[in-house]
Design an enzyme around this catalytic site. Structure first.
Site, PDB file in Angstrom:
ATOM      1  N   ASP A 113      76.721  93.930-107.779  1.00  0.00           N
ATOM      2  CA  ASP A 113      77.738  94.834-107.218  1.00  0.00           C
ATOM      3  C   ASP A 113      78.205  94.365-105.844  1.00  0.00           C
ATOM      4  O   ASP A 113      77.423  93.774-105.095  1.00  0.00           O
ATOM      5  CB  ASP A 113      77.144  96.259-107.134  1.00  0.00           C
ATOM      6  CG  ASP A 113      78.223  97.299-106.896  1.00  0.00           C
ATOM      7  OD1 ASP A 113      79.417  97.010-107.146  1.00  0.00           O
ATOM      8  OD2 ASP A 113      77.874  98.411-106.450  1.00  0.00           O
ATOM      9  N   ASN A 153      84.392  99.403-117.082  1.00  0.00           N
ATOM     10  CA  ASN A 153      85.191  98.480-116.270  1.00  0.00           C
ATOM     11  C   ASN A 153      86.609  98.241-116.807  1.00  0.00           C
ATOM     12  O   ASN A 153      87.475  97.741-116.096  1.00  0.00           O
ATOM     13  CB  ASN A 153      84.482  97.122-116.112  1.00  0.00           C
ATOM     14  CG  ASN A 153      83.341  97.151-115.106  1.00  0.00           C
ATOM     15  OD1 ASN A 153      82.386  96.383-115.219  1.00  0.00           O
ATOM     16  ND2 ASN A 153      83.411  98.035-114.121  1.00  0.00           N
TER      17      ASN A 153
HETATM   18  C1  FPP Z   1      80.898  94.163-109.357  1.00  0.00           C
HETATM   19  O1  FPP Z   1      81.531  94.069-108.116  1.00  0.00           O
HETATM   20  C2  FPP Z   1      81.125  92.966-110.169  1.00  0.00           C
HETATM   21  C3  FPP Z   1      81.616  92.941-111.442  1.00  0.00           C
HETATM   22  C4  FPP Z   1      81.971  94.146-112.204  1.00  0.00           C
HETATM   23  C5  FPP Z   1      81.842  91.674-112.139  1.00  0.00           C
HETATM   24  C6  FPP Z   1      80.773  90.661-111.974  1.00  0.00           C
HETATM   25  C7  FPP Z   1      81.236  89.373-112.507  1.00  0.00           C
HETATM   26  C8  FPP Z   1      80.959  88.153-111.972  1.00  0.00           C
HETATM   27  C9  FPP Z   1      80.104  87.933-110.797  1.00  0.00           C
HETATM   28  C10 FPP Z   1      81.499  86.938-112.595  1.00  0.00           C
HETATM   29  C11 FPP Z   1      81.001  86.825-113.999  1.00  0.00           C
HETATM   30  C12 FPP Z   1      80.479  85.535-114.343  1.00  0.00           C
HETATM   31  C13 FPP Z   1      79.389  85.319-115.132  1.00  0.00           C
HETATM   32  C14 FPP Z   1      79.194  83.993-115.748  1.00  0.00           C
HETATM   33  C15 FPP Z   1      78.379  86.354-115.392  1.00  0.00           C
HETATM   34  P1  FPP Z   1      82.691  95.113-107.797  1.00  0.00           P
HETATM   35  O2  FPP Z   1      83.985  94.499-108.186  1.00  0.00           O
HETATM   36  O3  FPP Z   1      82.370  96.407-108.450  1.00  0.00           O
HETATM   37  O4  FPP Z   1      82.610  95.233-106.244  1.00  0.00           O
HETATM   38  P2  FPP Z   1      82.989  96.543-105.387  1.00  0.00           P
HETATM   39  O5  FPP Z   1      82.003  97.600-105.767  1.00  0.00           O
HETATM   40  O6  FPP Z   1      82.826  96.071-103.990  1.00  0.00           O
HETATM   41  O7  FPP Z   1      84.397  96.898-105.727  1.00  0.00           O
END
Ligand code: FPP
Length: 253
Positions: free
Chosen positions: A27, A75
């Protein structure tokens, strides 16, 4: 690397007391990017580096399973552009990392409603799974289009249809029956769950499997996560006493 070399590289970790399964809620990508005045996708792209850190350490130490919450069933509600970018980032990353996974003897797996993914993402994922299926050091599980409530609902439906068609009686339904109908069948429950970004929530991740899991909430954003953070979690875990409802005295006995 031989175990003796791994032990000297990570002297604070007891190799005979490692968890078998570590689950991670990655996250804070969006907030990390915003702090730098960049679009959210910049955070996701940098999140891939942290994925590499976590996966490499798991393979070095021989942690059998690492499960990453990459995309939840909720998501899809994000802006369409961000969803599309995440889906194509997955295609690119899996394609690029297959060789590294093979070099490190890591098998790729997925949990979640894979059929609900865009064709290209599903195809890249299935190709990655196929090309790494004989690796044995560690298994990287991507939770994609996954949520714990979706998974439990699916299990209940399967069990109910077993009762309807007479292959199962109600008395035969046990905790093991439910476990066997989850996407994680044959995978041990995680001993550790890590969430980055300072939020203290489970967000519909592995609800059934984390009944006795040790929880670690780290005050850093996912793109900042390094092997050192992972090592510190493992040290902390190895100093915790897991009682599973018993008293300390019973555990000593
Ligand atoms: C959460 O941060 C992250 C995600 C929902 C996506 C995670 C995906 C990756 C790191 C790339 C995927 C690659 C692989 C190979 C697994 P957020 O966007 O919710 O952050 P925020 O809470 O600050 O908005």
């Amino acid at each position: 690397m031989k175990d003796i070399d791994i032990q000297s590289k990570y002297p604070t970790i007891r190799l005979d007391a490692l968890p078998k399964h570590v689950a991670i809620i990655m996250d804070g990508n969006g907030r990390w990017a915003k702090k730098r005045g960049k679009p959210r996708v910049f955070g996701h792209k940098n999140g891939v580096k942290a994925v590499r850190e976590a996966t490499e350490l798991a393979a070095e130490l021989g942690i059998e399973y690492i499960t990453l919450y990459a995309f939840s069933t909720e998501n899809w509600q994000r802006p369409r552009l961000e969803v599309n970018m995440l889906m194509s980032l997955l295609v690119d990353t899996i394609g690029k990392e297959i060789a590294t996974l093979n070099d490190n003897n890591i098998r790729l797996k997925a949990i979640g409603d894979i059929n609900g993914l865009p064709d290209k993402t599903r195809e890249a994922l299935l190709e990655g799974i196929e090309k790494t299926k004989n690796n044995t050091r560690s298994t990287l599980i991507l939770a994609l289009n996954y949520s714990g409530k979706w998974e439990i609902t699916r299990a209940v439906r399967q069990i109910a249809s077993g009762v309807l068609d007479g292959t199962l009686t109600i008395d035969q339904i046990s905790q093991d029956t439910i476990g066997a109908h989850l996407n994680t069948q044959n995978i041990p429950d995680p001993e550790i769950l890590i969430r980055t970004s300072g939020e203290h929530r489970i967000s519909n991740f592995l609800l059934w499997q984390i009944a006795y899991t040790e929880l670690f909430f780290l005050p850093i954003y996912w793109p900042e996560f390094t092997k050192q953070h992972f090592v510190e979690v493992l040290e902390d875990y190895q100093n915790r006493e897991r009682r599973f409802g018993k008293t300390s005295e019973q555990l000593e006995g």
